[in-house]
Design a protein around this motif. Structure first.
Motif: not given
Length: 82
Positions: A16-24
Protein backbone atom coordinates in the motif's frame (compact mmCIF):
# COMPACT_ATOMS: atom_id res chain seq x y z
CA UNK A 1 -10.33 -21.28 6.79
CA UNK A 2 -9.70 -18.79 9.60
CA UNK A 3 -6.17 -18.27 8.27
CA UNK A 4 -7.44 -16.98 4.90
CA UNK A 5 -9.97 -14.69 6.58
CA UNK A 6 -7.30 -13.24 8.83
CA UNK A 7 -4.97 -12.73 5.90
CA UNK A 8 -7.66 -10.97 3.85
CA UNK A 9 -8.39 -8.42 6.57
CA UNK A 10 -4.77 -7.78 7.55
CA UNK A 11 -3.60 -6.18 4.30
CA UNK A 12 -0.12 -5.51 2.97
CA UNK A 13 1.15 -2.18 4.32
CA UNK A 14 4.41 -2.33 2.35
CA UNK A 15 2.50 -2.74 -0.92
CA UNK A 16 0.00 0.00 0.00
CA UNK A 17 2.79 2.43 0.87
CA UNK A 18 4.63 1.56 -2.34
CA UNK A 19 1.50 2.34 -4.38
CA UNK A 20 1.01 5.67 -2.58
CA UNK A 21 4.67 6.55 -3.11
CA UNK A 22 4.47 5.77 -6.82
CA UNK A 23 1.29 7.87 -7.14
CA UNK A 24 2.94 10.84 -5.44
CA UNK A 25 6.08 10.52 -7.54
CA UNK A 26 4.04 10.43 -10.77
CA UNK A 27 2.28 13.63 -9.71
CA UNK A 28 5.63 15.23 -8.89
CA UNK A 29 7.01 14.11 -12.26
CA UNK A 30 3.99 15.63 -14.00
CA UNK A 31 4.65 18.92 -12.20
CA UNK A 32 8.31 18.84 -13.24
CA UNK A 33 7.43 18.11 -16.87
CA UNK A 34 4.74 20.81 -16.91
CA UNK A 35 7.22 23.40 -15.64
CA UNK A 36 9.82 22.36 -18.23
CA UNK A 37 7.18 22.63 -20.97
CA UNK A 38 5.88 25.98 -19.66
CA UNK A 39 2.33 24.60 -19.53
CA UNK A 40 0.55 26.64 -16.85
CA UNK A 41 -2.67 24.64 -17.25
CA UNK A 42 -0.98 21.39 -16.23
CA UNK A 43 0.77 23.20 -13.37
CA UNK A 44 -2.56 24.42 -12.00
CA UNK A 45 -4.01 20.89 -12.20
CA UNK A 46 -1.14 19.53 -10.10
CA UNK A 47 -1.48 22.41 -7.63
CA UNK A 48 -5.15 21.50 -7.19
CA UNK A 49 -4.24 17.86 -6.54
CA UNK A 50 -1.65 18.95 -3.98
CA UNK A 51 -4.13 21.29 -2.27
CA UNK A 52 -6.55 18.40 -1.80
CA UNK A 53 -3.73 16.13 -0.61
CA UNK A 54 -2.54 18.69 1.93
CA UNK A 55 -6.09 19.17 3.20
CA UNK A 56 -6.58 15.43 3.52
CA UNK A 57 -3.30 15.08 5.40
CA UNK A 58 -4.29 17.76 7.88
CA UNK A 59 -1.84 20.34 6.54
CA UNK A 60 -4.49 23.02 6.27
CA UNK A 61 -2.09 25.98 6.11
CA UNK A 62 -0.33 24.55 3.04
CA UNK A 63 -3.72 23.85 1.46
CA UNK A 64 -4.89 27.37 2.24
CA UNK A 65 -1.81 28.92 0.63
CA UNK A 66 -2.13 26.73 -2.45
CA UNK A 67 -5.79 27.70 -2.82
CA UNK A 68 -4.77 31.38 -2.68
CA UNK A 69 -2.16 30.77 -5.37
CA UNK A 70 -4.64 28.88 -7.57
CA UNK A 71 -7.20 31.67 -7.17
CA UNK A 72 -4.64 34.31 -8.11
CA UNK A 73 -3.49 32.34 -11.15
CA UNK A 74 -7.01 31.65 -12.44
CA UNK A 75 -8.91 34.80 -11.45
CA UNK A 76 -6.70 37.71 -10.40
CA UNK A 77 -3.42 37.88 -12.28
CA UNK A 78 -3.42 39.03 -15.93
CA UNK A 79 -2.92 36.41 -18.64
CA UNK A 80 0.57 37.61 -19.69
CA UNK A 81 1.79 37.13 -16.11
CA UNK A 82 0.26 33.68 -15.87
Amino acid sequence: ESNTTEKATKGDMVFENAILFLRDMLITREFDDAIKAGDSGRIVVVLKIWALAFRGAGRTKYAHELLHLIHNITKVWPKPLV
